[in-house]
Design a protein around this motif. Sequence first.
Motif, PDB file in Angstrom:
ATOM      1  N   HIS A  26       3.123  -5.946  -4.029  1.00 18.83           N
ATOM      2  CA  HIS A  26       3.194  -4.900  -5.773  1.00 18.83           C
ATOM      3  C   HIS A  26       4.605  -6.378  -6.439  1.00 18.83           C
ATOM      4  O   HIS A  26       4.413  -6.073  -7.505  1.00 18.83           O
ATOM      5  CB  HIS A  26       4.141  -4.278  -5.717  1.00 18.83           C
ATOM      6  N   TRP A  27       5.029  -7.313  -6.146  1.00 22.06           N
ATOM      7  CA  TRP A  27       5.167  -8.225  -6.669  1.00 22.06           C
ATOM      8  C   TRP A  27       5.185  -9.437  -7.785  1.00 22.06           C
ATOM      9  O   TRP A  27       5.462  -9.586  -8.383  1.00 22.06           O
ATOM     10  CB  TRP A  27       6.510  -9.367  -6.104  1.00 22.06           C
ATOM     11  N   ARG A  28       3.795  -9.118  -7.886  1.00 22.74           N
ATOM     12  CA  ARG A  28       3.166  -9.640  -8.715  1.00 22.74           C
ATOM     13  C   ARG A  28       2.641  -9.220  -9.663  1.00 22.74           C
ATOM     14  O   ARG A  28       2.766  -9.569 -10.649  1.00 22.74           O
ATOM     15  CB  ARG A  28       1.518  -9.767  -7.981  1.00 22.74           C
ATOM     16  N   TRP A  29       2.756  -7.536  -9.966  1.00 16.36           N
ATOM     17  CA  TRP A  29       3.364  -6.812 -11.324  1.00 16.36           C
ATOM     18  C   TRP A  29       4.120  -6.576 -11.506  1.00 16.36           C
ATOM     19  O   TRP A  29       4.750  -6.742 -12.484  1.00 16.36           O
ATOM     20  CB  TRP A  29       2.263  -5.707 -11.075  1.00 16.36           C
ATOM     21  N   THR A  30       5.022  -6.740 -10.587  1.00  8.59           N
ATOM     22  CA  THR A  30       6.754  -6.319 -11.008  1.00  8.59           C
ATOM     23  C   THR A  30       7.166  -6.984  -9.946  1.00  8.59           C
ATOM     24  O   THR A  30       8.503  -6.363  -8.980  1.00  8.59           O
ATOM     25  CB  THR A  30       7.158  -4.536 -10.671  1.00  8.59           C
ATOM     26  N   LEU A  48       6.463   3.723 -10.028  1.00 15.10           N
ATOM     27  CA  LEU A  48       6.435   3.407  -8.735  1.00 15.10           C
ATOM     28  C   LEU A  48       6.234   2.397  -7.914  1.00 15.10           C
ATOM     29  O   LEU A  48       7.273   2.304  -7.419  1.00 15.10           O
ATOM     30  CB  LEU A  48       4.735   3.621  -8.342  1.00 15.10           C
ATOM     31  N   LEU A  49       5.573   1.015  -8.840  1.00 15.30           N
ATOM     32  CA  LEU A  49       6.296  -0.483  -8.247  1.00 15.30           C
ATOM     33  C   LEU A  49       8.307  -0.042  -7.690  1.00 15.30           C
ATOM     34  O   LEU A  49       8.285  -0.741  -7.176  1.00 15.30           O
ATOM     35  CB  LEU A  49       5.410  -0.899  -8.351  1.00 15.30           C
ATOM     36  N   GLU A  50       8.142  -0.579  -8.962  1.00  5.85           N
ATOM     37  CA  GLU A  50      10.082  -0.191  -9.155  1.00  5.85           C
ATOM     38  C   GLU A  50      10.786   0.637  -8.247  1.00  5.85           C
ATOM     39  O   GLU A  50      12.187   0.129  -7.585  1.00  5.85           O
ATOM     40  CB  GLU A  50      10.180  -0.121 -10.966  1.00  5.85           C
ATOM     41  N   ASN A  75       2.423  11.662  -8.163  1.00  4.93           N
ATOM     42  CA  ASN A  75       3.703  12.412  -7.108  1.00  4.93           C
ATOM     43  C   ASN A  75       3.748  12.237  -5.911  1.00  4.93           C
ATOM     44  O   ASN A  75       4.108  12.324  -4.932  1.00  4.93           O
ATOM     45  CB  ASN A  75       4.151  14.029  -7.827  1.00  4.93           C
ATOM     46  N   LYS A  76       1.527  12.852  -5.166  1.00  2.00           N
ATOM     47  CA  LYS A  76       1.655  12.403  -3.956  1.00  2.00           C
ATOM     48  C   LYS A  76       1.576  11.132  -3.553  1.00  2.00           C
ATOM     49  O   LYS A  76       2.329  10.819  -2.334  1.00  2.00           O
ATOM     50  CB  LYS A  76       0.155  11.779  -4.514  1.00  2.00           C
ATOM     51  N   ILE A  77       1.794  10.256  -4.260  1.00  2.00           N
ATOM     52  CA  ILE A  77       1.681   7.926  -3.738  1.00  2.00           C
ATOM     53  C   ILE A  77       3.504   8.818  -3.941  1.00  2.00           C
ATOM     54  O   ILE A  77       3.628   7.317  -2.429  1.00  2.00           O
ATOM     55  CB  ILE A  77       1.368   7.190  -4.880  1.00  2.00           C
ATOM     56  N   MET A 107      -2.734  -0.597  -5.993  1.00  2.00           N
ATOM     57  CA  MET A 107      -2.869  -1.180  -7.435  1.00  2.00           C
ATOM     58  C   MET A 107      -4.339  -1.682  -7.143  1.00  2.00           C
ATOM     59  O   MET A 107      -4.845  -1.704  -8.115  1.00  2.00           O
ATOM     60  CB  MET A 107      -2.195  -2.218  -7.396  1.00  2.00           C
ATOM     61  N   ARG A 108      -5.686  -1.799  -6.299  1.00  2.00           N
ATOM     62  CA  ARG A 108      -6.752  -1.938  -7.261  1.00  2.00           C
ATOM     63  C   ARG A 108      -7.223  -1.015  -7.375  1.00  2.00           C
ATOM     64  O   ARG A 108      -7.787  -0.483  -8.292  1.00  2.00           O
ATOM     65  CB  ARG A 108      -7.661  -2.495  -6.047  1.00  2.00           C
TER      66      ARG A 108
END
Length: 114
Positions: A103-107, A61-63, A13-15, A47-48
Amino acid sequence: MSFQPAISKEALNKISREVRSWRLHQRIGSTFAQLAKAINPIVDGWMRYYGAFYRTALHPLLERINSYLMRWIRKKYRRLRTFKKALRAYQSAVRAYPAMFRHWRWTPHTWRTG
């Protein structure tokens, strides 16, 4: 009993509040590369840290960041105001520059249309 170390609901939620506070859709004077330069260090750190063990917990979140980028495209380019045209432009950007946003590496291309 089992334990899966994932991001807590409070941290998520904070992010999410932080991402909303960026107001990416209002930065129509910026280029795609400038947006990437501004948000990549922050998103890469999340992400890390939070995705070290259970990265699928970060996918919503990444989406959401992807959806904000789509919203930016629709606001910046008048000819891309319709969703389908903006989606095609977004997908072509992902294909042309797959490493532009961290973040495109994951999504890279996950997009929910429903």
